[in-house]
Structures are given as C-alpha cells and as structure tokens.
Design a protein around this motif. Structure first.
Motif, PDB file in Angstrom:
ATOM      1  N   GLY A  68       0.823  -1.199   0.000  1.00  0.00           N
ATOM      2  CA  GLY A  68       0.000   0.000   0.000  1.00  0.00           C
ATOM      3  C   GLY A  68       0.857   1.249   0.000  1.00  0.00           C
ATOM      4  O   GLY A  68       1.923   1.298   0.628  1.00  0.00           O
ATOM      5  N   GLN A  69       0.412   2.262  -0.721  1.00  0.00           N
ATOM      6  CA  GLN A  69       1.173   3.501  -0.810  1.00  0.00           C
ATOM      7  C   GLN A  69       1.386   4.125   0.565  1.00  0.00           C
ATOM      8  O   GLN A  69       2.447   4.677   0.851  1.00  0.00           O
ATOM      9  N   SER A 128      -4.641   2.743  -3.142  1.00  0.00           N
ATOM     10  CA  SER A 128      -5.664   2.223  -2.234  1.00  0.00           C
ATOM     11  C   SER A 128      -5.647   0.702  -2.324  1.00  0.00           C
ATOM     12  O   SER A 128      -5.404   0.148  -3.402  1.00  0.00           O
ATOM     13  N   GLU A 129      -5.884   0.051  -1.204  1.00  0.00           N
ATOM     14  CA  GLU A 129      -5.877  -1.409  -1.227  1.00  0.00           C
ATOM     15  C   GLU A 129      -7.028  -1.963  -2.050  1.00  0.00           C
ATOM     16  O   GLU A 129      -7.040  -3.141  -2.399  1.00  0.00           O
ATOM     17  N   ALA A 130      -8.009  -1.136  -2.387  1.00  0.00           N
ATOM     18  CA  ALA A 130      -9.111  -1.560  -3.246  1.00  0.00           C
ATOM     19  C   ALA A 130      -8.643  -1.793  -4.683  1.00  0.00           C
ATOM     20  O   ALA A 130      -9.357  -2.396  -5.485  1.00  0.00           O
ATOM     21  N   GLU A 131      -7.423  -1.325  -5.026  1.00  0.00           N
ATOM     22  CA  GLU A 131      -6.893  -1.492  -6.382  1.00  0.00           C
ATOM     23  C   GLU A 131      -6.301  -2.881  -6.620  1.00  0.00           C
ATOM     24  O   GLU A 131      -5.769  -3.151  -7.685  1.00  0.00           O
ATOM     25  N   ILE A 132      -6.392  -3.754  -5.648  1.00  0.00           N
ATOM     26  CA  ILE A 132      -5.679  -5.019  -5.700  1.00  0.00           C
ATOM     27  C   ILE A 132      -6.068  -5.874  -6.899  1.00  0.00           C
ATOM     28  O   ILE A 132      -5.250  -6.570  -7.492  1.00  0.00           O
ATOM     29  N   GLY A 133      -7.342  -5.826  -7.309  1.00  0.00           N
ATOM     30  CA  GLY A 133      -7.790  -6.647  -8.431  1.00  0.00           C
ATOM     31  C   GLY A 133      -7.067  -6.305  -9.720  1.00  0.00           C
ATOM     32  O   GLY A 133      -6.579  -7.192 -10.433  1.00  0.00           O
ATOM     33  N   ALA A 134      -6.977  -5.004 -10.037  1.00  0.00           N
ATOM     34  CA  ALA A 134      -6.284  -4.574 -11.254  1.00  0.00           C
ATOM     35  C   ALA A 134      -4.802  -4.899 -11.180  1.00  0.00           C
ATOM     36  O   ALA A 134      -4.176  -5.248 -12.191  1.00  0.00           O
ATOM     37  N   THR A 135      -4.235  -4.798  -9.992  1.00  0.00           N
ATOM     38  CA  THR A 135      -2.812  -5.101  -9.829  1.00  0.00           C
ATOM     39  C   THR A 135      -2.531  -6.571 -10.090  1.00  0.00           C
ATOM     40  O   THR A 135      -1.514  -6.919 -10.701  1.00  0.00           O
ATOM     41  N   MET A 136      -3.423  -7.440  -9.656  1.00  0.00           N
ATOM     42  CA  MET A 136      -3.225  -8.868  -9.882  1.00  0.00           C
ATOM     43  C   MET A 136      -3.196  -9.199 -11.370  1.00  0.00           C
ATOM     44  O   MET A 136      -2.442 -10.067 -11.806  1.00  0.00           O
ATOM     45  N   PRO A 195     -10.697   2.546   5.724  1.00  0.00           N
ATOM     46  CA  PRO A 195     -11.607   1.421   5.955  1.00  0.00           C
ATOM     47  C   PRO A 195     -11.222   0.153   5.208  1.00  0.00           C
ATOM     48  O   PRO A 195     -11.623  -0.946   5.606  1.00  0.00           O
ATOM     49  N   ASP A 196     -10.450   0.284   4.116  1.00  0.00           N
ATOM     50  CA  ASP A 196     -10.052  -0.906   3.370  1.00  0.00           C
ATOM     51  C   ASP A 196      -8.717  -1.480   3.843  1.00  0.00           C
ATOM     52  O   ASP A 196      -8.167  -2.388   3.218  1.00  0.00           O
TER      53      ASP A 196
END
Length: 354
Positions: free
Chosen positions: A91-92, A123-131, A208-209
């Motif tokens: 995470g940044q 944001s940790e919500a970006e994890i899907g695109a990163t994968m 929150p994420d």
C-alpha cells in the motif's frame, strides 16, 4: 644449426583468436570458445552455488569481462521456466509512512537471487487490477502487504503462484502469512493505559479498506470492553500525518474536550495528533492527553516526539517472509504456514503508562 629458431612443440595449442564481435553483443558461445570451456560451464560460472572449479570459474569471468558479456536473464528464464521476479504489492501509505518495510523486503529478495517487481497501491481496493498485471509478468511468487479477499487468494493457488501475506493474516483461509501480533500489541497498550488511570478514550483508525487498521482498532476496542469501557470516541484518518492532526481536532470538537488517552492505528497519525494537541489546542502531552501509536517507525524515535508505540520486528518479519516464499517457489507442495511475531512496547514520553 646456430641462429635457427626452435621448432614449436607438437602438442602446444595455438591461442584461441578473439572473436570478431562487430556490432553485436557477446554470447555465452563466444565466452566458451575463448575460454576453451563448454557453454554449460559458462552458465555454471554465473550461477551462485553451482558445481564448478574455481580455476574454470575465474577463467570464464576473465573472458566475460574482456568481451563485456553478461548472462541474458530472459534467455535463462526460458530454460529454467522461471522469471526470477518476485511481485511485491504494498500500500502507498505503508510505503510512505514505513519505508523500512520496502527496504528490508527488497534487500532480502535481491540477496535470494531474485528481482523485485513493485506494485505500490494508492488504495488497497486497487488489488484486483494489480493482480492482472502480476499474471502478465509471470512472477515466480508474490509477497502482499495489501489486503486480499479469500477469492483472490484462491486465484493465486489456481495459477500455482506462491503467495505470502506480509503483516496480515486471513483467518479461515489456507495461505502462508507472517505478521506482527496486532491484537497482542493493542492489548498491552490498553492494559498499561488503564493501569495508569485513564477512563476517557479516543481512537483514530486508518482507511476502511486497511485490514491492518481494522484488526488493530477492533482489538483495542475489545480490550477496552474487557475493562468495562464501552463508549469510545472515534475518528478516521488515512495513515498520513495530516489526517492524524485533523482527526484529533475532530475528536475534541465531538467530545467538547480532549480524551484522556488516544490510541492511533499507526505512528504517523499519532505524531500528527501529538502536534495538534500541543500546538493547536495548547495541551500538554502526556499530562493532559496520552497518545500511543503502532509500528515503531523512524520518526517515532525523534526527540521531538518520543512516541509510545509497539515496534514491529521488521527485519525478522522480512527475513521470514522471503524465506517462506523462496521455499514454496522451490517446493510448491509445502503446506501453508503462519508466523506471528510479538512487537516490542516502546515506552516513550507521549503517554502515561501504569
């Protein structure tokens, strides 16, 4: 006959002429021919721990230096079916506020003979695109210091990519993880604050994420309830210094007065809250308000702050994470494992502890 040059010895090998490279790069074949060894010997000379005599290795290295040769990592990966790349998702906010984590993980991955492919998430919500990007680079394994869902963890298993979670666990999910014991750290902080007589508490949580923030704050609240304290004022930050400063002022406005003790999800926000208390609200820390953080980041040790916090054993955790990943790259059938490390309570000058 006098003056006649001696005949060459019949078994003397003529020196191998240096190949004409022109404008092309030297190859392992060029090195092998000039060093009078096999191409496999050239490969072993550049492979740490490979079986090769020191004499041959030295000869290969001298010729390689002469020709300006370096092994082609892409060609090697085609042979070994490995990219020698380890994906690191972080995470940044962690990268900015706790850079020791990235440094230690990168250093140990490099020492293990691999290279880091870094993905810094805003944001940790970006994890899907990163994968999706990870799969394109064919990484050998991944260390994730970002939140993953059970479904995302399962995708790593389906693709047979070894995964180690860093500083977080995923209960009920079969995944290898290494983490500081967040719950234990918060319990110790709360117990010492209660023992010192504090009764009015405030909390500043992270995004929150953030799984780490959620676990830390839930653990602190559970321990406060254990001591009979159920009413706790809360504000949310972003892990950044400014957000801690603003959240403290929000708590004071909501309560009408500062809390007696403030528990922050990380050190950067705790330091921001300290400065807001001292410079904006003219409060004495810790006489008027006790403030604690979590992580043991470098700034927490500055004389202007001397924050009371839980210091993570980052070096031990990074060493364990990389070791566990490399073991599973070599032996994919290894069972998942979780290692929890106790943090060290650093008693600074920002809180009154009992």
């Amino acid at each position: 006959m006098a003056g006649r040059p001696p005949k060459p010895k019949p078994n003397a090998a003529a020196p191998e002429p240096q190949p004409d490279m022109g404008n092309r790069r030297a190859t392992s074949y060029d090195v092998a021919r000039l060093a009078n060894v096999s191409q496999s010997s050239v490969s072993r000379a550049f492979t740490a721990g490979a079986s090769i005599s020191e004499d041959v290795r030295q000869r290969v290295m001298e010729v390689a230096a002469q020709l300006g040769y370096q092994p082609n990592a892409i060609a090697r990966s085609l042979i070994t079916r490995r990219s020698d790349l380890v994906g690191l998702m972080i995470g940044q906010s962690t990268n900015l506020n706790y850079p020791e984590v990235l440094f230690e993980l990168s250093r140990r991955i490099s020492a293990a003979g691999s290279r880091v492919l870094l993905f810094a998430l805003e944001s940790e919500a970006e994890i899907g695109a990163t994968m999706e990007q990870l799969w394109r680079y064919q990484v050998d394994g991944v260390i994730s210091a970002a939140r993953l869902s059970p479904e995302q963890v399962e995708e790593f298993a389906t693709r047979r990519v070894p995964l180690v979670l860093y500083n977080r666990v995923l209960p009920g999910c079969a995944v290898t993880a290494v983490s500081v014991d967040h719950a234990d750290g918060e319990r110790r902080l709360v117990d010492r604050l209660i023992k010192a007589g504090h009764q009015r508490f405030g909390l500043i949580s992270g995004p929150p994420d953030s799984a780490v923030s959620v676990e830390r704050m839930e653990s602190a609240l559970a321990r406060l309830r254990h001591h009979g304290i159920v009413s706790v004022a809360q504000a949310r930050g972003t892990y950044a210094y400014d957000s801690g400063r603003d959240a403290f002022s929000q708590l004071v406005a909501d309560l009408g007065s500062p809390p007696e003790a403030l528990i922050c999800a990380n050190d950067a926000m705790a330091i921001g809250a300290m400065d807001a208390a001292r410079y904006h609200h003219k409060l004495s820390v810790p006489a008027d308000v006790s403030i604690v953080g979590f992580d043991g980041a470098g700034a927490s040790r500055w004389l202007s702050h001397e924050l009371t916090t839980i210091r993570q054993p980052v070096r031990r955790m990074a060493e364990a994470a990389v070791q566990m990943l490399m073991e599973r790259i070599e032996t994919p059938e290894m069972e998942p494992e979780t290692r929890l490390y106790a943090g060290e309570l650093i008693q600074g000058r920002s809180a009154r502890l009992g």
